[in-house]
Design a protein around this motif. Structure first.
Motif, PDB file in Angstrom:
ATOM      1  N   CYS A 219       0.853  -1.187   0.000  1.00 41.45           N
ATOM      2  CA  CYS A 219       0.000   0.000   0.000  1.00 41.45           C
ATOM      3  C   CYS A 219       0.891   1.240   0.000  1.00 41.45           C
ATOM      4  O   CYS A 219       1.793   1.359   0.828  1.00 41.45           O
ATOM      5  N   ARG A 220       0.643   2.120  -0.956  1.00 40.78           N
ATOM      6  CA  ARG A 220       1.374   3.390  -0.998  1.00 40.78           C
ATOM      7  C   ARG A 220       0.417   4.516  -0.640  1.00 40.78           C
ATOM      8  O   ARG A 220      -0.782   4.465  -0.922  1.00 40.78           O
ATOM      9  N   LEU A 221       0.964   5.535   0.017  1.00 39.33           N
ATOM     10  CA  LEU A 221       0.158   6.625   0.543  1.00 39.33           C
ATOM     11  C   LEU A 221       0.809   7.951   0.164  1.00 39.33           C
ATOM     12  O   LEU A 221       2.030   8.076   0.224  1.00 39.33           O
ATOM     13  N   GLN A 222       0.009   8.924  -0.204  1.00 40.08           N
ATOM     14  CA  GLN A 222       0.532  10.261  -0.458  1.00 40.08           C
ATOM     15  C   GLN A 222       0.477  11.078   0.826  1.00 40.08           C
ATOM     16  O   GLN A 222      -0.554  11.150   1.490  1.00 40.08           O
ATOM     17  N   ASP A 294      -3.333   3.268  -2.045  1.00 41.56           N
ATOM     18  CA  ASP A 294      -3.263   2.707  -3.384  1.00 41.56           C
ATOM     19  C   ASP A 294      -2.568   1.350  -3.268  1.00 41.56           C
ATOM     20  O   ASP A 294      -1.391   1.285  -2.908  1.00 41.56           O
ATOM     21  N   TYR A 295      -3.284   0.269  -3.561  1.00 37.77           N
ATOM     22  CA  TYR A 295      -2.780  -1.089  -3.352  1.00 37.77           C
ATOM     23  C   TYR A 295      -2.314  -1.707  -4.662  1.00 37.77           C
ATOM     24  O   TYR A 295      -2.935  -1.538  -5.713  1.00 37.77           O
ATOM     25  N   GLY A 296      -1.201  -2.423  -4.588  1.00 39.06           N
ATOM     26  CA  GLY A 296      -0.684  -3.101  -5.769  1.00 39.06           C
ATOM     27  C   GLY A 296       0.472  -4.009  -5.408  1.00 39.06           C
ATOM     28  O   GLY A 296       0.839  -4.163  -4.235  1.00 39.06           O
ATOM     29  N   ASP A 297       1.072  -4.618  -6.434  1.00 36.54           N
ATOM     30  CA  ASP A 297       2.213  -5.499  -6.195  1.00 36.54           C
ATOM     31  C   ASP A 297       3.482  -4.711  -5.897  1.00 36.54           C
ATOM     32  O   ASP A 297       4.377  -5.188  -5.203  1.00 36.54           O
ATOM     33  N   ASP A 298       3.573  -3.507  -6.440  1.00 39.45           N
ATOM     34  CA  ASP A 298       4.719  -2.636  -6.225  1.00 39.45           C
ATOM     35  C   ASP A 298       4.212  -1.211  -6.003  1.00 39.45           C
ATOM     36  O   ASP A 298       3.199  -0.824  -6.588  1.00 39.45           O
ATOM     37  N   PRO A 299       4.910  -0.435  -5.186  1.00 36.02           N
ATOM     38  CA  PRO A 299       4.488   0.962  -4.989  1.00 36.02           C
ATOM     39  C   PRO A 299       4.885   1.811  -6.189  1.00 36.02           C
ATOM     40  O   PRO A 299       6.066   1.994  -6.467  1.00 36.02           O
ATOM     41  N   SER A 300       3.914   2.338  -6.915  1.00 30.32           N
ATOM     42  CA  SER A 300       4.212   3.202  -8.058  1.00 30.32           C
ATOM     43  C   SER A 300       4.962   4.444  -7.574  1.00 30.32           C
ATOM     44  O   SER A 300       4.626   5.015  -6.532  1.00 30.32           O
ATOM     45  N   PRO A 301       5.953   4.902  -8.326  1.00 32.78           N
ATOM     46  CA  PRO A 301       6.691   6.097  -7.897  1.00 32.78           C
ATOM     47  C   PRO A 301       5.979   7.407  -8.219  1.00 32.78           C
ATOM     48  O   PRO A 301       6.473   8.475  -7.856  1.00 32.78           O
ATOM     49  N   PHE A 302       4.818   7.334  -8.875  1.00 28.67           N
ATOM     50  CA  PHE A 302       4.179   8.554  -9.374  1.00 28.67           C
ATOM     51  C   PHE A 302       2.991   8.954  -8.501  1.00 28.67           C
ATOM     52  O   PHE A 302       2.022   8.210  -8.361  1.00 28.67           O
ATOM     53  N   ASN A 303       3.074  10.148  -7.929  1.00 27.80           N
ATOM     54  CA  ASN A 303       1.983  10.697  -7.131  1.00 27.80           C
ATOM     55  C   ASN A 303       1.032  11.500  -8.021  1.00 27.80           C
ATOM     56  O   ASN A 303       1.463  12.153  -8.970  1.00 27.80           O
ATOM     57  N   LEU A 323      -2.981  26.185   4.334  1.00 25.89           N
ATOM     58  CA  LEU A 323      -1.803  25.396   4.647  1.00 25.89           C
ATOM     59  C   LEU A 323      -0.814  25.493   3.491  1.00 25.89           C
ATOM     60  O   LEU A 323      -1.193  25.322   2.327  1.00 25.89           O
ATOM     61  N   ASP A 324       0.438  25.745   3.796  1.00 29.81           N
ATOM     62  CA  ASP A 324       1.494  25.800   2.782  1.00 29.81           C
ATOM     63  C   ASP A 324       2.291  24.499   2.818  1.00 29.81           C
ATOM     64  O   ASP A 324       2.765  24.070   3.883  1.00 29.81           O
ATOM     65  N   VAL A 325       2.452  23.864   1.668  1.00 28.11           N
ATOM     66  CA  VAL A 325       3.172  22.589   1.588  1.00 28.11           C
ATOM     67  C   VAL A 325       4.668  22.833   1.617  1.00 28.11           C
ATOM     68  O   VAL A 325       5.195  23.648   0.852  1.00 28.11           O
ATOM     69  N   ILE A 326       5.369  22.113   2.491  1.00 28.79           N
ATOM     70  CA  ILE A 326       6.827  22.247   2.559  1.00 28.79           C
ATOM     71  C   ILE A 326       7.547  20.934   2.248  1.00 28.79           C
ATOM     72  O   ILE A 326       8.739  20.940   1.971  1.00 28.79           O
ATOM     73  N   GLU A 327       6.837  19.805   2.277  1.00 30.33           N
ATOM     74  CA  GLU A 327       7.415  18.521   1.882  1.00 30.33           C
ATOM     75  C   GLU A 327       6.312  17.614   1.332  1.00 30.33           C
ATOM     76  O   GLU A 327       5.154  17.699   1.765  1.00 30.33           O
ATOM     77  N   ARG A 328       6.690  16.736   0.404  1.00 26.96           N
ATOM     78  CA  ARG A 328       5.797  15.706  -0.111  1.00 26.96           C
ATOM     79  C   ARG A 328       6.578  14.400  -0.160  1.00 26.96           C
ATOM     80  O   ARG A 328       7.760  14.392  -0.500  1.00 26.96           O
ATOM     81  N   TRP A 329       5.929  13.293   0.158  1.00 28.00           N
ATOM     82  CA  TRP A 329       6.587  11.987   0.060  1.00 28.00           C
ATOM     83  C   TRP A 329       5.543  10.882  -0.003  1.00 28.00           C
ATOM     84  O   TRP A 329       4.353  11.122   0.143  1.00 28.00           O
ATOM     85  N   GLN A 330       6.037   9.678  -0.234  1.00 30.89           N
ATOM     86  CA  GLN A 330       5.190   8.504  -0.245  1.00 30.89           C
ATOM     87  C   GLN A 330       5.377   7.708   1.038  1.00 30.89           C
ATOM     88  O   GLN A 330       6.502   7.368   1.401  1.00 30.89           O
ATOM     89  N   GLY A 331       4.272   7.436   1.683  1.00 27.92           N
ATOM     90  CA  GLY A 331       4.290   6.423   2.714  1.00 27.92           C
ATOM     91  C   GLY A 331       4.151   5.061   2.049  1.00 27.92           C
ATOM     92  O   GLY A 331       3.727   4.961   0.899  1.00 27.92           O
ATOM     93  N   VAL A 332       4.521   4.017   2.741  1.00 31.13           N
ATOM     94  CA  VAL A 332       4.399   2.680   2.162  1.00 31.13           C
ATOM     95  C   VAL A 332       4.335   1.665   3.295  1.00 31.13           C
ATOM     96  O   VAL A 332       4.987   1.825   4.330  1.00 31.13           O
ATOM     97  N   TYR A 333       3.486   0.652   3.125  1.00 32.21           N
ATOM     98  CA  TYR A 333       3.491  -0.453   4.083  1.00 32.21           C
ATOM     99  C   TYR A 333       2.960  -1.714   3.430  1.00 32.21           C
ATOM    100  O   TYR A 333       2.355  -1.687   2.358  1.00 32.21           O
ATOM    101  N   GLY A 334       3.227  -2.828   4.063  1.00 32.13           N
ATOM    102  CA  GLY A 334       2.767  -4.111   3.553  1.00 32.13           C
ATOM    103  C   GLY A 334       1.274  -4.278   3.774  1.00 32.13           C
ATOM    104  O   GLY A 334       0.709  -3.803   4.758  1.00 32.13           O
ATOM    105  N   ALA A 335       0.639  -4.971   2.845  1.00 30.73           N
ATOM    106  CA  ALA A 335      -0.791  -5.249   2.933  1.00 30.73           C
ATOM    107  C   ALA A 335      -1.025  -6.675   2.445  1.00 30.73           C
ATOM    108  O   ALA A 335      -0.082  -7.429   2.200  1.00 30.73           O
ATOM    109  N   ARG A 336      -2.316  -7.052   2.315  1.00 30.47           N
ATOM    110  CA  ARG A 336      -2.659  -8.371   1.780  1.00 30.47           C
ATOM    111  C   ARG A 336      -3.794  -8.237   0.789  1.00 30.47           C
ATOM    112  O   ARG A 336      -4.472  -7.214   0.722  1.00 30.47           O
TER     113      ARG A 336
END
Length: 387
Positions: A219-222, A294-303, A323-336
């Motif tokens: 699972c990838r997270l924005q 966003d669930y899949g076999d691999d975490p897509s690099p594209f937000n 709110l002013d954005v100062i950083e963006r990244w992907q969270g990621v964790y294992g799922a089933r």
């Protein structure tokens, strides 16, 4: 003649699950070596909100693990000097349907299953943070919930385990294979009596056949780090009633079905992208907000910019300001996959080798106690949590 280095316990992975197992073994007097392929932890454990969310866990084993993990975190904060917020969480209802789920939880499940949570009175809600949240229909205070700043807490915990418990950390060292307690690593062979694999969402390097059988996914997270245009001293973790559709403490209540229908009719994109707002204050006064799923076999690099925009709009509406954005990244964790909703797996590959994998984003909330339970199982024969 070169002697193969030996340790009582080899832990593979220096995320929160690996560190929890390292702590549980080390406090029993065993020599522990942690192997981490990267130079510093960069996975799920530092990319998250830092929430130790007791209130959201479903009743039974997961709630019990979260309660026990809370006590472990409090001990770590004291002994390791970790920054921790103890004011709990506030879940705000943006609609009457969200309020009905929270009220049903507070009146039934919270009392029956021993959750330390209660509805905020209307007067208190109107006064909260100078009236910033008064427009909301209702609020639930999860008094047991804690919050740390993960990108500082994890390195701080590593330093504490090294200092206080003599845990040996081997960063930049990949374990390529394990055979009868002998580890083949990029820094040579090691021997261990117990090997515990806590490799996050790496399903291919070790225990690949065992992991394939349980059909894991990723699972990838924005995620965003934001700064309020008009700063205010937020001391609670913040959720919205959308989280009632995500967390097991609420999602099976009858009132949650009506909420799902409301969101599907009015804001279907939130369901499509698995968005339920979370906001955590950092020690510097910024906020970590998210997340999507966003669930899949691999975490897509594209937000997707549209997902970030939905998160920002929801956060600004909930928090009451730009709110002013100062950083963006992907969270990621294992799922089933949908074949199982088990939140974690304990895989006994051999008498000496055990794999422990999270399949949900609650590692910070239940990982410390899960490590204790697995170690008690391995050393003392205690039962594992029954889900």
């Amino acid at each position: 003649m070169t002697t193969t280095p030996h340790t009582d316990v080899a832990i593979i992975g220096a995320g929160i699950l690996g560190l929890s197992h390292a702590h549980a073994f080390a406090r029993r007097g065993l020599r522990v070596t942690v192997f981490e392929r990267s130079g510093t932890p960069v996975g799920a454990s530092i990319r998250n909100f830092g929430m130790v969310l007791v209130t959201g866990q479903p009743p039974g084993a997961m709630h019990a693990l979260a309660q026990a993990s809370r006590e472990i975190w409090l001990g770590w904060a004291r002994d390791a000097g970790l920054h921790m917020r103890r004011s709990g969480s506030l879940m705000f209802a943006r609609s009457s349907a969200q309020a009905h789920v929270m009220e049903a939880f507070a009146e039934t499940r919270a009392r029956e299953a021993g959750y330390d949570a209660a509805m905020v009175s209307r007067a208190a809600l109107n006064d909260l943070y100078g009236g910033r949240f008064s427009k909301h229909h209702a609020a639930l205070h999860g008094r047991a919930d804690l919050q740390v700043f993960s990108r500082e807490a994890v390195p701080g915990l590593i330093d504490y385990l090294r200092r206080a418990h003599g845990v040996d950390f081997r960063f930049g060292t990949m374990v390529r294979g394990i055979d009868n307690g002998v580890l083949d690593t990029t820094a040579g062979e090691w021997r261990a009596e117990h090997v515990v694999i806590c490799a996050g969402h790496d399903y291919l390097s070790l225990l690949a056949p065992e992991l394939a059988a349980i059909e894991p996914r990723v699972c990838r997270l924005q995620m965003l780090r934001v700064r309020p245009a008009q700063p205010f001293a937020l001391d609670h973790a913040v959720l919205t009633g959308l989280s009632c559709l995500h967390y097991g403490a609420f999602s099976d209540l009858p009132e949650a079905a009506a909420l799902h229908e409301e969101v599907a009719a009015q804001e279907p994109a939130l369901l499509e992208h698995g968005i339920h707002l979370l906001a955590s204050p950092t020690p510097a006064g910024d906020l970590i907000i998210g997340d999507s799923h966003d669930y899949g076999d691999d975490p897509s690099p594209f937000n997707a910019a549209s997902v970030d925009d939905m998160l920002l709009t929801l956060a600004e509406s909930t928090l009451g300001g730009k709110l002013d954005v100062i950083e963006r990244w992907q969270g990621v964790y294992g799922a089933r996959t949908g074949t199982s909703d088990a939140p974690f797996s304990v895989l006994r590959a051999s008498p000496a080798v055990t794999g422990v994998f999270m399949h949900s984003g609650v590692g910070m909330s239940v990982g410390p106690a899960l490590g204790e339970r697995v170690v008690s199982h391995l050393l003392d024969g205690a039962a594992l949590p029954k889900l």
